[in-house]
Design a protein around this motif. Structure first.
Motif, short mmCIF file in Angstrom:
data_model
loop_
_atom_site.label_atom_id
_atom_site.label_comp_id
_atom_site.label_asym_id
_atom_site.label_seq_id
_atom_site.Cartn_x
_atom_site.Cartn_y
_atom_site.Cartn_z
N SER D 31 -1.22 -0.17 0.12
CA SER D 31 -2.03 0.77 -0.64
C SER D 31 -2.95 1.50 0.33
O SER D 31 -3.86 0.90 0.91
CB SER D 31 -2.83 -0.03 -1.68
OG SER D 31 -4.05 0.60 -1.94
N LYS D 32 -2.67 2.80 0.53
CA LYS D 32 -3.49 3.57 1.47
C LYS D 32 -4.64 4.20 0.72
O LYS D 32 -4.46 5.19 0.01
CB LYS D 32 -2.65 4.63 2.19
CG LYS D 32 -1.44 4.03 2.87
CD LYS D 32 -1.07 4.72 4.18
CE LYS D 32 0.00 3.86 4.86
NZ LYS D 32 0.42 4.30 6.16
N GLY D 33 -5.84 3.63 0.86
CA GLY D 33 -7.02 4.15 0.17
C GLY D 33 -7.68 5.23 0.98
O GLY D 33 -7.22 5.62 2.05
N ILE D 38 -4.79 -1.22 2.49
CA ILE D 38 -4.78 -2.60 2.03
C ILE D 38 -3.33 -3.04 1.85
O ILE D 38 -2.51 -2.28 1.33
CB ILE D 38 -5.52 -2.71 0.68
CG1 ILE D 38 -7.01 -2.46 0.90
CG2 ILE D 38 -5.30 -4.06 0.03
CD1 ILE D 38 -7.75 -2.22 -0.39
#
Lengths: 337, 337, 337, 337
Positions: D31-33, D38
């Motif tokens: 998960s690329k915030g 993450i």
């Protein structure tokens, strides 16, 4: 006061210390033991307490014998203090329950919650208009607007209102709107606030600091009493430990200890003390069983929309269940709610 | 933000949470594991931080991924902040030593101590005019009279003055007399005082609370910075633990940790941190070796007559020895004093 | 020993206590103060320590005056103890560095790490063959196989070996393979293990328990000395506090305190004490500056493959840098490595 | 397991981590915030728990999602475990009280105390034959002689016997004489002792360590269960905090927490937890109200002659009063004694 000397303390050092103590009008008793000489001081310990005896040459340590507080102690006043606020008595046979939202959010919600807790037997409404928040970016409370709601809802429901004052400049305004002023855990050693709380004469709910010993807690109450206000209710709300499952660790033994050491009423806050709503009921029961004079509990009818600490708020139906349970406990120990 | 669901969370509960998160303009990523479903949230974590997600049905726990502070973080400002006060730079290669008595007691004594510490290389004079005392019966400081002495002695010796403000109403007057304002450990979470300190723009020395985590310490600094004042120096002064040989336990690791997490300067107070003068020198050496930008040390020329904390004050000749020792340490790590 | 009586203690209660104390061959001195009567006891405090005086009617509290340890105290032996193991002296001017992996994993890796730390100046190889693990499902060590590797690698590199014994039944076998036996933090109050360690006469590295005061730490060493073994090196490795950024909080003040109270050498373990490799160097420097006689450091050449605590292990090049840095600090305080 | 990456993690670092995780047969979800990438890991978390992921380049921190214990958890076994020892059931509706002296001192005294506690409703006799003592100079217990007295007195009075084992070599002998084996607070992480306790199949009373979190407490129980012994009763006996009025701080919230997390019975020890006899009754009441399955209480008929911990022992008449009080509490919450 006991002054323990170093093994190598010289006669002239001992003489010097004795002269100092006697110059304050106190008597000494010197005891030369096998390994250490000890000086016992007879007379008012308070005179010595402010002397830096530890720095005298030859002194190893100084051990006070008496508790440093006076007015809050049971020695000073052997019978329980009952704090009475608009007809609600705290510290008597009847256990007092304070309940309400963490923060005042809007009028309708406050009224809804107040009516719910009143119905279940709470007699005091709690709710913050000024909120101490760890982060500057969190909701900080409605301020005076919130105080107005509290007063109005209190009047409408017949509940007494307790609310926190964080800023010494707000004591006057909070006093105008609320029946009882809360001094929060983070301000337990805000000594000027304590002094003003003493001068104000308003009933005070003083919460124990997260890192404060029971002795320091009583010393903070002493600030209020020594400024002329004996209407102080103490509140255990958890101390900070290494345990991380709960937000804080409720020190339930503080209840019977404070009952022994002091004449002031003591209540427990299981909501902030645990930080988890599912622990509020068992800890409330434990507090009452241990002799607590009351509880302060967070209740919220819409925790999903709470602006502060929803995770530790009970829904009204859970609160109703809690009230039923603690009524049974109260009866079992000869008290009532 | 990671939302961990309970093993028995239903589809409709999951849907409800996702709708809430998406309604805030954030994206979700759902991961159905063998034992738990996890919802990862993408977007500005701060939007979610103020939502009481823990109370949503089906939620087991919520784990923030990012630190809650912004302006104080090294992510926000990668280079070290150097706080400059009247020519004294804190946070640069040169280590800064603040020294003086715990409390200002009288003019002559203050001058004598100031001259002694100046001679040894201190550049900032410390001394309390307002003293936070556990007991209402202890010496509470000289107040404005003490501030006058500080200003005058500072001028005479060429030392910058740092002194504590305990009461939000005194910020203005303390600002007038002192070059730098100290916020003490007991006020580290006096949030309104922090806000006013932010607005004042004066250089601030913020001490870590005895029961505060490093994260909370940085959040308190964030209050000051977010109100417009970036001139903040942090000070580790010991935390409360079970160890009772020392008054507090100095958390020396806080120095390198804060250096990593934040751009602000950090100094150490070995006098309050240990409560014993004989530990001040070894702890000062440890602090400098660990990367501290400075020290704040109690020095008193007549500790037997001190009105506050004599037991932790160094005599001027011990302070001179300490300065020699830490100069050697500073040189060994490529810094200077 | 000071016995403080309750305000309501009767004459016959006082007489009863005095009779008890005198029956033990001790002398008393009674001091009737304004608020309390105090009984000072003269003679060997140890005789009284095992009496439950607190339960005597009329007694409020009992305050020991002397430290409960004898053989470990500096009063007993004023000069520093130097523990010598196969030519390596611990507690002398030369600072000793113990280094190696957390656990022994395989022969080649152990040899590689041992050669690396030897090259940088370490003189003792650390590494666990028996590993105390919180979880029964974690790697528990290679057992005797690991001990063999340690002995062999120690011989090959010329490093002395220190390794932990967890089980009283393993003292004999560990003694056969290692030059020095470590008693870990979790076993600091495993009193039978301490007794056997005393009987064994092997040099002992005793780590402070996570929840142990310095006084208890010294009492545990007293168990070893009182069983005939004076070859004890103490190790501060962090205590448990509320701070959660580090695994434990290193109590750096324990170093100078133990130097004052005891003649035994004291070293520091910055790897376990912090749990984060990036803090190992600054804390090592702080420890040396504070007077530590040595360090015990985890080094691993392939932390990604470590079976235990990789997160706190230094790579060999970081360890080399650390050694350079602490050599500078050692020189600055008149010591060497 | 959630792996949070550093803001500067490179693509190749991310790839390297993913490869490692996938090589263990686990699936990842990246998960690329906005500020951080993450990696969520799907599959058996235990496989990853033993990997030192924190040391992988680019990793900032690793957050486990699941509890590390299995067999002790309520997820594993939803219904309460009832430990039955010779007809006494622990963990059922009936609350169990264990009582007796701290240490076994002589036969007649033990019999006298046992008869007294039996008369008041206790069903299990406690008493130490092997005593863990901070000082090597304190009474260490009668050893096997004491075990014989316990067995004989237990038989004579019809009380089940619980007694502590301190030394792994004594498990066999203690098992022969006692119905239930206690593992004390100082041995809660004596992992080999836990393993042997698991193998022994005897009912075990496992006390919480003074510095142990609830999670670690459950992990220690997991050692016993995973070695085949499900007959484990847990005991909260106070944790170490800064509060010094009591010897330890009883964490009463541990009772409802353990009830939620685990199926094992939990009892409370108010005698060791407070160290003061006058607090034993209120804390006993609190424990029962909070849901404790039982109590373990020190009773002594001649505390002035006790060789260990007289200050926390109740006289038989105080114990009788306590039993009456807790019977009322038990009834109020629908249980019995």
């Amino acid at each position: 006061m006991i002054i323990v000397l170093r093994p190598d303390a010289t006669e002239s050092q001992i003489k010097h210390i004795i002269e100092k103590v006697e110059s304050l009008g106190l008597k000494v008793m010197v005891s030369k033991g096998v390994e250490r000489t000890i000086i016992g001081v007879i007379g008012e310990e308070d005179l010595l307490r402010v002397q830096p005896l530890e720095v005298y040459p030859g002194v190893e340590k100084v051990m006070p014998v008496l508790a440093p507080y006076k007015l809050v102690s049971r020695d000073f006043k052997p019978v329980n203090t009952v704090v009475e606020v608009n007809g609600v008595k705290i510290g008597s046979k009847r256990i007092v329950v304070m309940a309400g939202p963490c923060a005042v959010e809007n009028y309708d919600l406050l009224l809804e919650i107040a009516q719910a807790v009143k119905k279940c037997g709470a007699t005091i409404l709690r709710g913050g208009a000024f909120k101490p928040r760890t982060s500057p970016y969190s909701f900080q409370g409605l301020g005076e607007e919130g105080l107005k709601y509290l007063k109005d809802v209190g009047k409408k429901t017949g509940l007494l209102v307790v609310t926190e004052v964080m800023d010494i400049r707000d004591i006057e305004i909070v006093s105008r709107y609320a029946g009882m002023i809360q001094i929060g855990a983070r301000n337990m050693q805000n000594f000027n606030l304590l002094k003003e709380a003493g001068i104000s004469k308003k009933p005070i709910l003083l919460k124990r600091g997260m890192m404060s010993t029971i002795k320091e807690f009583l010393m903070s109450a002493e600030y209020i009493l020594s400024n002329g206000n004996f209407n102080v209710v103490l509140c255990e709300r958890g101390i900070r430990t290494f345990e991380d499952y709960t937000r804080n660790t409720i020190d339930i033994s503080a209840v019977p200890i404070i009952k022994r050491l002091s004449h002031l009423p003591i209540i427990v806050d299981p909501s902030h003390g645990t930080g988890r709503w599912e622990l509020v009921e068992p800890l409330s029961k434990a507090a009452i069983a241990a002799g607590s004079d009351g509880l302060i509990i967070e209740v919220h009818s819409k925790p999903e929309e709470a602006l502060s600490d929803g995770a530790q708020s009970l829904l009204p139906d859970k609160f109703e269940h809690l009230m039923d349970e603690i009524k049974n406990i109260a009866r079992a120990i000869g008290r009532e709610i």
